[in-house]
Design a protein around this motif. Structure first.
Motif, PDB file in Angstrom:
ATOM      1  N   VAL A  72       0.850  -1.190   0.000  1.00  0.00           N
ATOM      2  CA  VAL A  72       0.000   0.000   0.000  1.00  0.00           C
ATOM      3  C   VAL A  72       0.887   1.241   0.000  1.00  0.00           C
ATOM      4  O   VAL A  72       1.817   1.343   0.789  1.00  0.00           O
ATOM      5  N   PHE A 101      -1.463  -1.001  -4.193  1.00  0.00           N
ATOM      6  CA  PHE A 101      -2.590  -0.065  -4.081  1.00  0.00           C
ATOM      7  C   PHE A 101      -2.104   1.334  -3.717  1.00  0.00           C
ATOM      8  O   PHE A 101      -1.178   1.481  -2.935  1.00  0.00           O
ATOM      9  N   THR A 161     -10.358   6.955   3.643  1.00  0.00           N
ATOM     10  CA  THR A 161      -9.305   6.559   2.702  1.00  0.00           C
ATOM     11  C   THR A 161      -9.807   5.477   1.752  1.00  0.00           C
ATOM     12  O   THR A 161     -10.458   4.521   2.180  1.00  0.00           O
ATOM     13  N   ARG A 162      -9.513   5.664   0.484  1.00  0.00           N
ATOM     14  CA  ARG A 162      -9.896   4.664  -0.530  1.00  0.00           C
ATOM     15  C   ARG A 162      -8.653   4.034  -1.115  1.00  0.00           C
ATOM     16  O   ARG A 162      -7.590   4.657  -1.202  1.00  0.00           O
ATOM     17  N   LEU A 163      -8.786   2.753  -1.546  1.00  0.00           N
ATOM     18  CA  LEU A 163      -7.653   2.085  -2.185  1.00  0.00           C
ATOM     19  C   LEU A 163      -7.879   2.039  -3.694  1.00  0.00           C
ATOM     20  O   LEU A 163      -8.972   1.714  -4.154  1.00  0.00           O
ATOM     21  N   THR A 175     -12.299   1.476  -9.102  1.00  0.00           N
ATOM     22  CA  THR A 175     -11.363   1.176  -8.025  1.00  0.00           C
ATOM     23  C   THR A 175      -9.978   0.863  -8.581  1.00  0.00           C
ATOM     24  O   THR A 175      -9.024   0.707  -7.844  1.00  0.00           O
ATOM     25  N   GLU A 220       0.807   5.270   0.280  1.00  0.00           N
ATOM     26  CA  GLU A 220      -0.031   6.413   0.632  1.00  0.00           C
ATOM     27  C   GLU A 220       0.230   7.582  -0.307  1.00  0.00           C
ATOM     28  O   GLU A 220       1.369   7.854  -0.669  1.00  0.00           O
ATOM     29  N   ALA A 274      -3.269   4.550  -1.682  1.00  0.00           N
ATOM     30  CA  ALA A 274      -4.269   4.870  -0.660  1.00  0.00           C
ATOM     31  C   ALA A 274      -4.408   6.379  -0.572  1.00  0.00           C
ATOM     32  O   ALA A 274      -3.420   7.097  -0.414  1.00  0.00           O
ATOM     33  N   GLU A 326      -6.295   0.313  -7.110  1.00  0.00           N
ATOM     34  CA  GLU A 326      -5.340  -0.727  -7.517  1.00  0.00           C
ATOM     35  C   GLU A 326      -4.416  -0.225  -8.628  1.00  0.00           C
ATOM     36  O   GLU A 326      -4.866   0.328  -9.628  1.00  0.00           O
TER      37      GLU A 326
END
Ligand SMILES: [Zn+2]
Length: 417
Positions: A33, A75, A61-63, A103, A35, A77, A65
């Motif tokens: 992940v 991902f 917070t959204r992930l 997404t 950020e 974030a 891909e």
């Protein structure tokens, strides 16, 4: 070297910076992940009007891909900001790496779509450990982008055709551009009615239709009607490949009927196993088929006489002048009408009633090649056949644009595939 350095090199976003990078255990898999944060002094961009506004608040917070690294899922974030927009009110900000509710990042969708041209959607999903749906959405996104950005100003020749679809129960209407310098699929529509083709012309627009010089199609009445109405000024050409198809269908019918008659009379059924001898061009026959054809030609059978009529018709395409081609066509039709072979007479009547459109082939000579349509149709069948997941028209349509549409792609600073 740090991952951040690599990311800044391959995928740098203005007004955003990469922050902490950490592992995330997701079931049995480890994921990476990364950020992402907005630069301190940057204002969010309103998704409604693409203009900057002040921050209203921040969402969870959204992930998103990203392209996998060493086969590890990656991902981004980010906590989306909401914008206090003077024009639109409170809206969610727009971010450069993703679109709408997707997404997947745009880069990853582009990556998957690119592979989905080489592999089937199922294989693509398997290779990158993602789902069929995600591959589908990626291809759809790439196609929508391509359709919105394609240039249709250079289209002067089009080919219209019908193809069987859905295990042969339904039809699609396809329109190709068949100019010598640009060949591609322009449009796909459900069914093969007047309405279907009218929808193409609506999409294409009257101005572009006015620039059409040549239109190639088969003798399907609804198409002929629409073409006459919407592009009556263009030279309408009947396609050589479809005429051969009509001819072959007639011969097949004659042969089947005659075989039955011979059997009923207790005569030697010489025509058994002769189907391909009669349908193939002589230069494509195998040695065995050639011997068989030789035997057949010695019998005075309707199927054989039909075959000879078909072979004779090939000379039609050799003409240069429309006038002499017309003379040949009239003689051929007359001879065929005297043959007393009903299916062949039907073909002759068909050709006679479309005489002018047939002769247009000579008027358009050299500017369009109808062989292109046959090639496209073969590629189209290949696409629909290998696509087990394409039960819906939408998926089929997307797949066809993707493989045959020669669509433009967005520019990327780094090529991921
Ligand atoms: Zn706005």
């Amino acid at each position: 070297m740090q991952l951040k350095t690599i990311l800044n090199r391959v995928q740098k976003f203005k007004s955003f910076v990469y922050g902490n990078i950490f592992w995330l255990q997701s079931g049995e898999n480890l994921e990476l992940v990364i950020e992402v944060a907005a630069r301190a002094n940057s204002n969010p961009i309103c998704s409604g009007c693409d203009r900057a506004g002040s921050v209203y608040d921040r969402l969870a917070t959204r992930l998103f891909e990203f392209v996998p690294l060493w086969n590890i899922a990656v991902f981004l974030a980010y906590a989306m900001r909401r914008v206090n927009c003077k024009r639109c009110g409170v809206t969610v900000e727009t971010v450069p790496w993703a679109e709408g509710k997707h997404t997947l990042t745009k880069t990853y969708m582009h990556f998957l779509a690119k592979w989905a041209k080489k592999l089937s959607w199922k294989e693509t999903a398997g290779a990158f450990r993602t789902s069929w749906e995600k591959v589908f959405h990626s291809v759809q996104w790439a196609v929508e982008w391509g359709l919105a950005h394609r240039d249709l100003s250079n289209v002067t020749s089009i080919g219209v055709d019908e193809v069987l679809w859905h295990r042969g129960h339904k039809y699609l209407t396809v329109v190709y551009q068949i100019d010598s310098e640009c060949k591609r699929l322009l449009w796909v529509g459900k069914d093969r009615t007047i309405k279907t083709l009218l929808r193409f012309f609506r999409m294409f627009g009257t101005q572009r239709s006015a620039h059409l010089l040549f239109i190639c199609s088969d003798m399907w009445k609804p198409y002929l009607k629409v073409i006459a109405r919407k592009a009556g000024h263009a030279i309408h050409v009947l396609d050589r490949f479809h005429i051969a198809m009509h001819m072959n269908k007639a011969i097949d019918k004659v042969r089947a009927e005659e075989t039955r008659e011979l059997k009923a009379k207790g005569l030697d059924p010489v025509l058994t196993h002769s189907r391909w001898c009669l349908l193939k061009r002589p230069e494509n026959l195998t040695l065995k088929q050639e011997v068989k054809l030789g035997d057949l030609l010695r019998c005075n059978l309707k199927a054989i006489r039909s075959y000879l009529l078909k072979e004779d018709f090939q000379f039609f395409w050799e003409y240069v002048s429309p006038h002499w081609a017309g003379v040949f066509l009239d003689r051929w039709c007359k001879r065929t009408m005297l043959s007393k072979i009903e299916p062949m007479k039907k073909v002759a009547r068909l050709l006679r009633s479309h005489r002018e459109l047939l002769l247009n082939w000579f008027r358009a000579r050299g500017t369009i090649s109808s062989g292109v349509m046959e090639g496209f149709n073969n590629r189209l069948k290949l696409t629909t056949r290998k696509s087990y997941g394409f039960r819906t028209f939408r998926a089929t349509e997307i797949a066809l644009y993707h493989t045959l549409g020669a669509l433009p792609e967005p520019e990327w600073t780094h090529k991921f595939c």
